[in-house]
Design a protein around this motif. Structure first.
Motif, mmCIF file in Angstrom:
data_model
loop_
_atom_site.group_PDB
_atom_site.id
_atom_site.type_symbol
_atom_site.label_atom_id
_atom_site.label_comp_id
_atom_site.label_asym_id
_atom_site.label_seq_id
_atom_site.Cartn_x
_atom_site.Cartn_y
_atom_site.Cartn_z
ATOM 1 N N VAL A 1 29.167 51.765 -51.076
ATOM 2 C CA VAL A 1 28.528 52.299 -49.871
ATOM 3 C C VAL A 1 29.505 53.160 -49.090
ATOM 4 C CG1 VAL A 1 27.562 51.646 -47.628
ATOM 5 C CG2 VAL A 1 26.792 50.490 -49.711
ATOM 6 N N ARG A 2 30.748 52.719 -48.991
ATOM 7 C CA ARG A 2 31.765 53.515 -48.301
ATOM 8 C C ARG A 2 31.951 54.870 -48.973
ATOM 9 N NH1 ARG A 2 37.595 51.551 -49.096
ATOM 10 N NH2 ARG A 2 37.112 52.625 -51.019
ATOM 11 N N ASP A 3 31.998 54.891 -50.302
ATOM 12 C CA ASP A 3 32.168 56.151 -51.017
ATOM 13 C C ASP A 3 30.955 57.062 -50.862
ATOM 14 O OD1 ASP A 3 34.693 55.478 -51.858
ATOM 15 O OD2 ASP A 3 34.069 54.825 -53.856
ATOM 16 N N VAL A 4 29.760 56.497 -50.906
ATOM 17 C CA VAL A 4 28.557 57.315 -50.747
ATOM 18 C C VAL A 4 28.482 57.888 -49.335
ATOM 19 C CG1 VAL A 4 26.032 57.230 -50.663
ATOM 20 C CG2 VAL A 4 27.253 56.197 -52.574
ATOM 21 N N LEU A 5 28.795 57.089 -48.328
ATOM 22 C CA LEU A 5 28.784 57.600 -46.964
ATOM 23 C C LEU A 5 29.839 58.691 -46.775
ATOM 24 C CD1 LEU A 5 28.245 54.351 -44.871
ATOM 25 C CD2 LEU A 5 26.602 56.190 -45.338
ATOM 26 N N ARG A 6 30.989 58.506 -47.379
ATOM 27 C CA ARG A 6 32.035 59.514 -47.306
ATOM 28 C C ARG A 6 31.590 60.793 -48.012
ATOM 29 N NH1 ARG A 6 37.581 57.181 -49.052
ATOM 30 N NH2 ARG A 6 37.240 55.960 -47.188
ATOM 31 N N LEU A 7 30.874 60.650 -49.094
ATOM 32 C CA LEU A 7 30.355 61.814 -49.812
ATOM 33 C C LEU A 7 29.310 62.541 -48.992
ATOM 34 C CD1 LEU A 7 30.238 63.370 -52.535
ATOM 35 C CD2 LEU A 7 28.487 61.768 -53.241
ATOM 36 N N ARG A 8 28.429 61.795 -48.322
ATOM 37 C CA ARG A 8 27.364 62.406 -47.535
ATOM 38 C C ARG A 8 27.877 63.098 -46.293
ATOM 39 N NH1 ARG A 8 22.489 58.821 -46.326
ATOM 40 N NH2 ARG A 8 21.489 60.838 -46.093
ATOM 41 N N MET B 1 34.551 67.326 -55.008
ATOM 42 C CA MET B 1 34.438 66.856 -56.374
ATOM 43 C C MET B 1 35.049 65.456 -56.542
ATOM 44 S SD MET B 1 33.391 67.679 -59.330
ATOM 45 C CE MET B 1 33.628 67.560 -61.043
ATOM 46 N N ALA B 2 36.168 65.228 -55.876
ATOM 47 C CA ALA B 2 36.842 63.935 -56.011
ATOM 48 C C ALA B 2 35.997 62.807 -55.436
ATOM 49 C CB ALA B 2 38.198 63.971 -55.327
ATOM 50 N N HIS B 3 35.241 63.099 -54.369
ATOM 51 C CA HIS B 3 34.392 62.059 -53.774
ATOM 52 C C HIS B 3 33.241 61.699 -54.700
ATOM 53 C CE1 HIS B 3 36.508 61.951 -50.024
ATOM 54 N NE2 HIS B 3 36.382 63.257 -49.874
ATOM 55 N N ARG B 4 32.742 62.671 -55.434
ATOM 56 C CA ARG B 4 31.664 62.379 -56.394
ATOM 57 C C ARG B 4 32.164 61.473 -57.503
ATOM 58 N NH1 ARG B 4 28.664 68.209 -57.189
ATOM 59 N NH2 ARG B 4 27.883 68.341 -55.061
ATOM 60 N N ILE B 5 33.361 61.761 -57.988
ATOM 61 C CA ILE B 5 33.936 60.922 -59.051
ATOM 62 C C ILE B 5 34.200 59.518 -58.526
ATOM 63 C CG2 ILE B 5 35.946 60.624 -60.540
ATOM 64 C CD1 ILE B 5 36.036 63.704 -60.740
ATOM 65 N N SER B 6 34.692 59.415 -57.308
ATOM 66 C CA SER B 6 34.954 58.108 -56.706
ATOM 67 C C SER B 6 33.661 57.307 -56.559
ATOM 68 C CB SER B 6 35.629 58.284 -55.355
ATOM 69 O OG SER B 6 35.890 57.049 -54.763
ATOM 70 N N ALA B 7 32.597 57.970 -56.108
ATOM 71 C CA ALA B 7 31.310 57.282 -55.969
ATOM 72 C C ALA B 7 30.768 56.860 -57.325
ATOM 73 C CB ALA B 7 30.307 58.180 -55.241
ATOM 74 N N LEU B 8 30.953 57.687 -58.342
ATOM 75 C CA LEU B 8 30.487 57.345 -59.690
ATOM 76 C C LEU B 8 31.251 56.142 -60.247
ATOM 77 C CD1 LEU B 8 28.588 58.210 -61.993
ATOM 78 C CD2 LEU B 8 30.455 59.620 -62.847
ATOM 79 N N ILE B 9 32.553 56.139 -60.048
ATOM 80 C CA ILE B 9 33.364 55.006 -60.500
ATOM 81 C C ILE B 9 32.957 53.733 -59.754
ATOM 82 C CG2 ILE B 9 35.707 54.059 -60.496
ATOM 83 C CD1 ILE B 9 36.677 56.930 -61.067
ATOM 84 N N SER B 10 32.694 53.863 -58.462
ATOM 85 C CA SER B 10 32.259 52.707 -57.675
ATOM 86 C C SER B 10 30.916 52.178 -58.164
ATOM 87 C CB SER B 10 32.151 53.079 -56.205
ATOM 88 O OG SER B 10 33.400 53.441 -55.693
ATOM 89 N N PHE B 11 30.020 53.093 -58.543
ATOM 90 C CA PHE B 11 28.725 52.680 -59.064
ATOM 91 C C PHE B 11 28.893 51.856 -60.344
ATOM 92 C CE2 PHE B 11 25.184 53.574 -61.992
ATOM 93 C CZ PHE B 11 24.168 52.954 -61.283
ATOM 94 N N PHE B 12 29.741 52.323 -61.244
ATOM 95 C CA PHE B 12 29.965 51.569 -62.477
ATOM 96 C C PHE B 12 30.684 50.249 -62.202
ATOM 97 C CE2 PHE B 12 29.276 55.731 -64.581
ATOM 98 C CZ PHE B 12 28.197 55.334 -65.359
ATOM 99 N N GLY B 13 31.483 50.204 -61.145
ATOM 100 C CA GLY B 13 32.097 48.946 -60.739
ATOM 101 C C GLY B 13 31.064 47.935 -60.282
ATOM 102 N N VAL B 14 30.046 48.413 -59.554
ATOM 103 C CA VAL B 14 28.957 47.523 -59.131
ATOM 104 C C VAL B 14 28.216 46.997 -60.358
ATOM 105 C CG1 VAL B 14 26.749 47.434 -57.921
ATOM 106 C CG2 VAL B 14 28.693 48.569 -56.867
ATOM 107 N N LEU B 15 27.945 47.877 -61.310
ATOM 108 C CA LEU B 15 27.256 47.431 -62.530
ATOM 109 C C LEU B 15 28.075 46.388 -63.288
ATOM 110 C CD1 LEU B 15 25.730 50.708 -64.013
ATOM 111 C CD2 LEU B 15 24.561 48.874 -62.791
ATOM 112 N N ALA B 16 29.370 46.621 -63.398
ATOM 113 C CA ALA B 16 30.229 45.664 -64.104
ATOM 114 C C ALA B 16 30.257 44.318 -63.394
ATOM 115 C CB ALA B 16 31.640 46.237 -64.230
ATOM 116 N N CYS B 17 30.320 44.337 -62.077
ATOM 117 C CA CYS B 17 30.328 43.084 -61.315
ATOM 118 C C CYS B 17 28.998 42.354 -61.438
ATOM 119 C CB CYS B 17 30.661 43.353 -59.857
ATOM 120 S SG CYS B 17 32.388 43.806 -59.613
#
Length: 64
Positions: free
Chosen positions: A52-59, A1-17
């Motif tokens: 990408v690191r978070d998604v790979l870690r999730l997968r 569950m924590a990896h999903r939240i981390s990937a979601l936060i990272s996704f919104f970080g990409v959008l903000a950047c």
């Protein structure tokens, strides 16, 4: 569950950047320094790396 939240936060970080990069490009068109575009591009690249690191870690299901 924590990896999903981390990937979601990272996704919104990409959008903000990306929003910051678009703003930098618009400001450059209005006469601002090109260094803002470079800084924005570096932010996007670092956010993409983390995403990408978070998604790979999730997968792979790593626990670190």
């Amino acid at each position: 569950m924590a990896h999903r939240i981390s990937a979601l936060i990272s996704f919104f970080g990409v959008l903000a950047c990306m929003v910051l990069l678009v703003g930098a490009v618009r400001q450059y068109g209005s006469g601002a320094s090109a260094l803002w575009i470079v800084a924005g591009a570096l932010l996007v690249l670092s956010a993409l790396y983390v995403f990408v690191r978070d998604v790979l870690r999730l997968r792979t299901g790593q626990r670190s």
